[in-house]
Design a protein around this motif. Sequence first.
Motif, short mmCIF file in Angstrom:
data_model
loop_
_atom_site.label_atom_id
_atom_site.label_comp_id
_atom_site.label_asym_id
_atom_site.label_seq_id
_atom_site.Cartn_x
_atom_site.Cartn_y
_atom_site.Cartn_z
N LYS A 1 0.71 -1.35 -0.28
CA LYS A 1 0.09 -0.17 0.21
C LYS A 1 0.68 1.49 -0.45
CE LYS A 1 -3.66 -2.30 -0.36
NZ LYS A 1 -4.76 -2.13 -1.71
N ALA A 2 1.93 1.77 0.40
CA ALA A 2 2.57 2.41 1.51
C ALA A 2 3.20 2.70 -0.64
CB ALA A 2 3.78 2.32 1.54
N ASP A 3 4.23 1.59 -1.01
CA ASP A 3 4.55 2.04 -2.51
C ASP A 3 3.57 2.65 -3.37
OD1 ASP A 3 6.85 1.33 -1.63
OD2 ASP A 3 7.30 -0.44 -2.39
N TRP A 4 2.25 1.78 -3.59
CA TRP A 4 1.20 2.46 -4.98
C TRP A 4 0.76 3.48 -4.33
CZ3 TRP A 4 -1.10 -0.34 -8.19
CH2 TRP A 4 -2.33 0.08 -9.15
N LYS A 5 0.44 4.07 -2.76
CA LYS A 5 0.21 5.13 -2.65
C LYS A 5 1.55 5.92 -3.46
CE LYS A 5 -1.19 8.66 1.14
NZ LYS A 5 -1.43 8.97 2.46
N ARG A 6 2.52 5.80 -2.92
CA ARG A 6 3.75 6.92 -3.96
C ARG A 6 3.33 7.13 -4.76
NH1 ARG A 6 7.94 4.10 -2.22
NH2 ARG A 6 7.77 4.25 0.07
N VAL A 7 3.91 6.04 -5.84
CA VAL A 7 3.06 6.02 -7.61
C VAL A 7 2.01 6.47 -7.65
CG1 VAL A 7 2.99 4.75 -9.21
CG2 VAL A 7 4.74 3.73 -7.68
N GLN A 8 0.78 6.26 -6.93
CA GLN A 8 -0.22 7.10 -7.99
C GLN A 8 -0.13 8.71 -7.11
OE1 GLN A 8 -3.48 6.45 -4.48
NE2 GLN A 8 -4.86 5.99 -6.31
N GLN A 9 0.70 8.63 -6.03
CA GLN A 9 0.70 10.58 -6.07
C GLN A 9 1.38 11.33 -6.94
OE1 GLN A 9 1.79 10.35 -2.00
NE2 GLN A 9 0.17 10.76 -1.06
N ARG A 10 2.39 9.64 -7.11
CA ARG A 10 3.16 10.67 -7.94
C ARG A 10 3.12 11.08 -9.83
NH1 ARG A 10 7.43 7.53 -8.37
NH2 ARG A 10 8.57 8.00 -6.90
N ALA A 11 2.26 9.79 -10.32
CA ALA A 11 0.92 10.41 -11.06
C ALA A 11 0.48 11.22 -11.02
CB ALA A 11 0.16 8.94 -11.26
N MET A 12 -0.71 11.27 -10.35
CA MET A 12 -1.42 12.50 -10.31
C MET A 12 -0.84 14.06 -10.38
SD MET A 12 -4.35 11.09 -7.50
CE MET A 12 -5.08 12.51 -7.54
N GLN A 13 0.39 13.51 -9.89
CA GLN A 13 1.19 15.57 -10.06
C GLN A 13 2.22 15.13 -10.64
OE1 GLN A 13 3.13 13.95 -6.38
NE2 GLN A 13 1.52 15.41 -4.61
N ARG A 14 1.79 14.40 -11.96
CA ARG A 14 2.38 15.00 -13.25
C ARG A 14 1.57 15.62 -13.80
NH1 ARG A 14 1.04 14.16 -18.24
NH2 ARG A 14 2.91 13.97 -19.93
N PRO A 15 2.42 17.15 -14.45
CA PRO A 15 2.59 17.87 -15.08
C PRO A 15 1.37 17.64 -16.51
CG PRO A 15 3.98 19.15 -14.64
CD PRO A 15 3.95 16.70 -14.40
N SER A 16 0.05 17.90 -16.38
CA SER A 16 -0.85 17.82 -17.80
C SER A 16 -1.65 18.50 -18.55
CB SER A 16 -1.74 16.51 -17.05
OG SER A 16 -2.73 17.06 -15.98
N GLY A 17 -1.49 20.04 -17.84
CA GLY A 17 -2.85 20.34 -18.70
C GLY A 17 -2.59 21.35 -20.15
N TRP A 18 -3.01 22.35 -21.11
CA TRP A 18 -2.85 22.58 -22.33
C TRP A 18 -1.48 23.52 -22.73
CZ3 TRP A 18 -3.06 20.85 -26.38
CH2 TRP A 18 -4.59 19.30 -26.94
N GLY A 19 -1.59 23.40 -21.12
CA GLY A 19 -0.31 24.73 -21.41
C GLY A 19 0.92 24.88 -22.16
N ARG A 20 1.86 23.85 -21.13
CA ARG A 20 2.56 23.64 -22.10
C ARG A 20 2.39 23.28 -23.98
NH1 ARG A 20 3.60 19.27 -24.32
NH2 ARG A 20 1.92 18.31 -23.19
N ALA A 21 1.35 22.53 -23.91
CA ALA A 21 1.17 22.06 -25.57
C ALA A 21 0.99 23.38 -26.04
CB ALA A 21 0.14 21.11 -25.57
N ALA A 22 0.20 24.84 -25.43
CA ALA A 22 0.17 25.75 -26.41
C ALA A 22 0.56 26.48 -26.08
CB ALA A 22 -0.90 26.02 -25.54
N ASP A 23 1.97 26.94 -25.18
CA ASP A 23 3.41 27.52 -25.91
C ASP A 23 4.17 26.82 -27.35
OD1 ASP A 23 2.85 29.04 -23.52
OD2 ASP A 23 4.33 28.03 -21.98
#
Length: 486
Positions: free
Chosen positions: A453-475
């Motif tokens: 569970k601890a390792d799962w949560k670590r990977v899960q949180q990293r996935a959620m914090q990955r930059p994902s919006g359209w700002g980078r693509a728009a630039d």
Amino acid sequence: MRILQACAELFPLLKTGGLADVAGALPPALRAAGADVRVLLPGFRPMLEGVTELTPVAELDPPAGLCPPESGARLLRGRLPACGTPAYLIDAPRFYLREGGPYADDAHRPYADNHLRFALLGWAAAALAHGLDPDWQPELVHAHDWHAALAPAYLNAAARDGKPPPSVFTVHNLAYQGVFPGSAFAALGLPDAQFDMHGVEFHGQLSFMKGGLYFADHITTVSPSYAREIQAPEQGCGLDGLLRDRAHALSGILNGVDETVWDPATDALIAARYEAGHLAGKRRCKTALLRELGLARTARAPLFCVVSRLTEQKGLHLVLQALPALRARGAQFALLGSGDPALEAGFADAAAADPDGIAVRLGYDESFAHRLIAGSDVILVPSRFEPCGLTQLYGLKYGTLPLVRRVGGLADTVADTRLETIDTDATGFVFDRFSADGLISAADRALALHARKADWKRVQQRAMQRPSGWGRAADEYLALYRQLLS
């Protein structure tokens, strides 16, 4: 910088696939970055009903073979209420107001005049670039996928006194090319010289996609890996030679996520909101989803999900083959999708035989897609090829770890979880060989991580914090536009 985006569908008005999500999210992101962007759309009923403040701009006068003068086609201007972006609609009832879907009738037969319906979209984009609207004239035209691919060809044909306005053509999926009999070319009003190997001719047929690839000033795809892959025969769909010739004008810009639509911290469609630092809401989403689906509520059993068109390209036959192994290992499974009748029947039969562990909904339901992704633990995207993929991006955003094949945009967005990457960049599970065994091997790693569970949560949180919006693509798009305009 005045930019016209031409496309056939746009979320939330009309959606058959990922193109609509991109077309709905990129213009407001470009506007937020300072560009003056407008969108050109066919006048399908959902567009006419969804675009507000519609006013006439001009009567359309395309070549007679493309659209006869008596058809009464005209250009309307309005506003997309979801984002405030100005929009043009081609009001041509004889082409766009039909009882079936946007591309095919209720029996899934493509309309016989699709070459005219979508050539008109390209022609109108070029006409706007040459001053059809006296109040606004784009400096650059950005056409999306085969439906708008003739815009660069019409720009080239209508060029006066030198170089036409620059154009960008984005390939969302090279496998769908808009190919028609060669005899269809005569009605389009394009110069005869364009029906050539150096133009829109493709083995004696008319190819909209080839026209966009040949005549656009720059070609983009929706991920860097896909831009490389389509230059080789395996994924080049017969156009790899042309793409290699144009490699200097080809690049990949990775799609983003529309965070006004897909964000678990604000999503009103899911059972409970949550974010990376507070995941209790995700557990409540899973409990609610299991109840909704009628699956056994087993806290320790990971729930694997699929949200997809059911096609061989998406690797869904691999999922069907792997289902017995997943269930034998204690996993549950839920699917939302439609497509190939044999795959639909196979998944429906599996659910009927195992209602405690497998749930299947055929069709598409945007609200349920949100609930399914939010409530699952792993999202499967085992594609044979994948230009970018959006569902794995939604999975990352919602802490539903993607299990993907290392191809196209999937390779660009998901970092494999191994012992040496858990503490660095791991965000999901990646396999290479396009086989059920490859998928099952990656699933075994997912199951092993889920038990820690601890390792799962670590990977899960990293996935959620990955930059994902359209700002980078728009630039990146704006930098490309500036380069072409300079």
